[in-house]
Design an enzyme around this catalytic site. Structure first.
Site, PDB file in Angstrom:
ATOM      1  N   GLY A  46      -5.249  27.766 -11.844  1.00  0.00           N
ATOM      2  CA  GLY A  46      -6.528  28.086 -12.487  1.00  0.00           C
ATOM      3  C   GLY A  46      -7.689  27.309 -11.890  1.00  0.00           C
ATOM      4  N   ALA A  70       0.423  19.233 -20.022  1.00  0.00           N
ATOM      5  CA  ALA A  70      -1.017  19.195 -20.285  1.00  0.00           C
ATOM      6  C   ALA A  70      -1.678  18.674 -19.020  1.00  0.00           C
ATOM      7  CB  ALA A  70      -1.334  18.313 -21.485  1.00  0.00           C
ATOM      8  N   ASN A  99      -6.696  32.828 -10.626  1.00  0.00           N
ATOM      9  CA  ASN A  99      -6.753  32.592 -12.069  1.00  0.00           C
ATOM     10  C   ASN A  99      -8.072  31.893 -12.363  1.00  0.00           C
ATOM     11  OD1 ASN A  99      -6.228  30.596 -14.458  1.00  0.00           O
ATOM     12  ND2 ASN A  99      -4.656  32.171 -14.686  1.00  0.00           N
ATOM     13  N   ASN A 127      -8.082  33.647 -17.361  1.00  0.00           N
ATOM     14  CA  ASN A 127      -7.300  32.744 -18.201  1.00  0.00           C
ATOM     15  C   ASN A 127      -8.060  32.488 -19.503  1.00  0.00           C
ATOM     16  OD1 ASN A 127      -5.702  30.792 -19.307  1.00  0.00           O
ATOM     17  ND2 ASN A 127      -5.748  29.407 -17.547  1.00  0.00           N
ATOM     18  N   CYS A 130      -5.409  29.006 -21.765  1.00  0.00           N
ATOM     19  CA  CYS A 130      -4.961  27.649 -21.462  1.00  0.00           C
ATOM     20  C   CYS A 130      -5.094  26.771 -22.702  1.00  0.00           C
ATOM     21  CB  CYS A 130      -5.742  27.025 -20.316  1.00  0.00           C
ATOM     22  SG  CYS A 130      -5.194  25.330 -19.980  1.00  0.00           S
ATOM     23  N   GLY A 217       9.324  27.530 -20.076  1.00  0.00           N
ATOM     24  CA  GLY A 217      10.756  27.442 -19.793  1.00  0.00           C
ATOM     25  C   GLY A 217      11.559  28.353 -20.704  1.00  0.00           C
ATOM     26  N   GLY A 243       7.241  34.194 -19.073  1.00  0.00           N
ATOM     27  CA  GLY A 243       7.686  33.244 -20.092  1.00  0.00           C
ATOM     28  C   GLY A 243       9.173  32.957 -19.966  1.00  0.00           C
ATOM     29  N   GLY A 244       9.508  31.873 -19.287  1.00  0.00           N
ATOM     30  CA  GLY A 244      10.878  31.373 -19.276  1.00  0.00           C
ATOM     31  C   GLY A 244      11.857  32.141 -18.422  1.00  0.00           C
TER      32      GLY A 244
END
Lengths: 304, 252
Positions: A46, A70, A99, A127, A130, A217, A243-244
């Protein structure tokens, strides 16, 4: 027979269904062990208009089957991205989406305008999801009017494909999905990280300096499959599942749930060749099941 | 950089709760330099890999040093000979031994001894006189393996060697290389601003992508322990802003 894995997503023709997710692939120059033949596209880390230092350490912590991060969108700013990275992207044989981020709708629009027409930039992923910035980010993503306003601000400044990355931290993702579709988005990426927290039992305070972080994850995969599915049922534009995803079977779950393509993120941290492994596994599955192309893969997408 | 499934070929204890594991990893063994690390993953196991300085390398094998501090390290210690771990490396920027110098002090606290045998090897190859300075809380926590032309040990409780910190025990030298808890390295930075220090951070990918291993710099901003580090010139690090995670930390 080798199955045809090419797909068209939101204005981009891709040679496969597996892209690199934003924030897990840098600017594409940092993952030397990946077999890039399998990489359908990349979403850059990003970027804001100006350079950002990011958050203080500690920035990451491992959790059961996942990790909290973070990072705070550390980055060099749009001018450095144009100078240092876009010229490299121009020579690559897969498209790069940038992004883009902002603290206001107009900043998003300004970033898009600066990047529009720069050789090497194939499109944008907005984005609005976030969780690790004080201004903007997720706060645009959980209000349909704000989400639409940001999308419109970018749409007005570019003819390139515009994807919008959605946050899972909403009560009805379909509302946000429809709002950004109405504002001109070409595709959706679903979903960004979930907000989480972990406590240090020696220091009696959060283990992350930002207090909270984004959970990614395998821990989030069933949640993400559900939300990507909900988004896909709500709109007519393509949805890119994220996602994961660690293995081909995970990616196929998103595809069957109604997604046109997928992004692999955290898996790359563990296995630098994860994207190629996922791509090859999808091809193997298609061949084994006798599907000639991804159009033939059955989708579970009831329109009730 | 290589990614290889490496079988365990060696395990030996070098202090209370501290072990050396050896893995067959010929490509990494042939190319690793002192201060570089490998990121080791287990399947099944925790999601993320764990970073380890390379302790020794040669004969087609690498060695790493560990204590059981969490799930990942406990699982590694439970490995049997022939069990396989995924090794990614060598990673990071190691010690710079090309500077003109005649003497070097290798200063380590606790598990910070991890990069020092390789540093001793490379320093000797560069023609330097090596002083090995190693400290721990108590005598039984000192690493039993030492290198160098002179060996100085230190313990916080005075149960062996110099009574006090390893930084206080160490002699000056043309070059100082240090590794240990960040609090110890902050003390080293006060005494030797030009020392080369290998920092500890949490780490995600180990390859420069995730930006999780941020090291705060005195000139402002952050860079990546896995890529620009883990070795820094001591005065370049903003020590008060760098957390120290190690629960087995020796006092500085």
């Amino acid at each position: 027979m080798t199955p045809d894995l090419s797909v068209e997503v939101g204005g981009l023709k891709l040679r496969g269904p597996v892209l690199a997710a934003s924030g897990t692939f840098g600017y594409g120059t940092e993952v030397p062990l990946l077999e890039r033949r399998a990489l359908a596209g990349m979403v850059s880390k990003g970027i804001f208009l100006k350079p950002r230092a990011g958050t203080a350490p500690s920035r990451i912590v491992e959790t059961p089957s996942g990790m909290l991060n973070a990072i705070g969108l550390q980055g060099p700013g749009v001018d450095a991205l144009i100078r240092d990275y876009a010229p490299k992207w121009e020579a690559w044989d897969f498209p790069v989406l940038v992004n883009i981020n902002g603290e206001s709708a107009s900043e998003y629009g300004e970033v898009a305008a600066r990047l529009d027409g720069v050789p090497g930039v194939a499109g944008f992923e907005i984005n609005i999801s976030c969780p690790n910035v004080e201004q903007g980010g997720m706060y645009f993503g959980n209000d349909p009017r704000a989400a639409a306003a940001v999308t419109e601000a970018v749409r007005r400044r570019t003819k390139l494909p515009v994807w919008v990355k959605l946050t899972p931290m909403v009560s009805d993702i379909g509302v946000i999905a429809r709002a950004v579709e109405g504002a001109g988005a070409d595709a959706l990426s679903a979903v960004n990280t979930f907000v989480g927290m972990s406590m240090d039992l020696h220091a009696y305070q959060p283990r992350l300096s930002f207090r909270t972080g984004g959970l990614s994850g395998p821990a989030i995969r069933p949640l993400a499959v559900h939300l990507a599915h909900q988004a896909a049922r709500a709109v007519d534009i393509p949805v890119v599942g994220v996602g994961g995803i660690m293995r081909a079977e995970d990616a196929l779950e998103f595809l069957v749930a109604g997604c046109r393509a997928v992004q692999v993120g955290t898996a790359t941290f563990v296995n630098p060749n994860a994207i190629a492994d996922v791509h090859d596994g999808i091809a193997e599955f298609m061949a084994r099941k006798g599907f000639a192309s991804l159009d033939e893969l059955p989708r579970y997408l009831p329109r009730d | 950089m290589f990614l290889t499934d490496a079988p365990l070929v060696e395990r030996r204890q070098v202090a209370r709760d501290m072990w050396v594991l050896g893995f067959a990893a010929p490509d990494i063994a042939a190319s690793v330099k002192a201060g570089q690390f490998v990121n080791i993953g287990m399947r099944p196991g925790p999601l993320l890999r764990r970073p380890f300085s390379v302790y020794r390398a040669g004969d087609d094998r690498i060695e790493v040093l560990l204590k059981a501090v969490g799930v990942g390290t406990a699982q590694m210690l439970a490995m049997r000979e022939g069990d396989v771990a995924s090794c990614l490396g060598p990673l990071g920027r190691g010690f710079d031994l090309t500077l003109s110098a005649k003497t070097v002090s290798l200063v380590s606290g606790g598990l910070g001894v991890a990069p020092m045998p390789l540093a001793a090897r490379d320093a000797r190859a560069a023609g330097l006189q090596v002083t090995w300075v190693h400290g721990a809380r108590t005598a039984d926590e000192l690493c039993s393996e030492t290198e160098g032309d002179e060996v100085i040990l230190a313990t916080d409780d005075g149960s062996a060697g110099f009574a006090g910190t390893v930084v206080a025990a160490a002699p000056d030298a043309d070059l100082v290389l240090a590794c240990g808890p960040n609090r110890m390295l902050a003390a080293a930075a006060q005494r030797w601003p030009q020392a080369q220090v290998a920092v500890e951070t949490y780490m995600g990918c180990g390859t420069g992508v995730c930006l999780g291993c941020a090291v705060p710099l005195t000139r402002g901003g952050y860079d990546r322990a896995c890529t620009e580090g883990p070795v820094y010139v001591a005065s370049d690090v903003d020590w008060p802003a760098l957390p120290s995670h190690l629960s087995y930390a020796v006092s500085a």
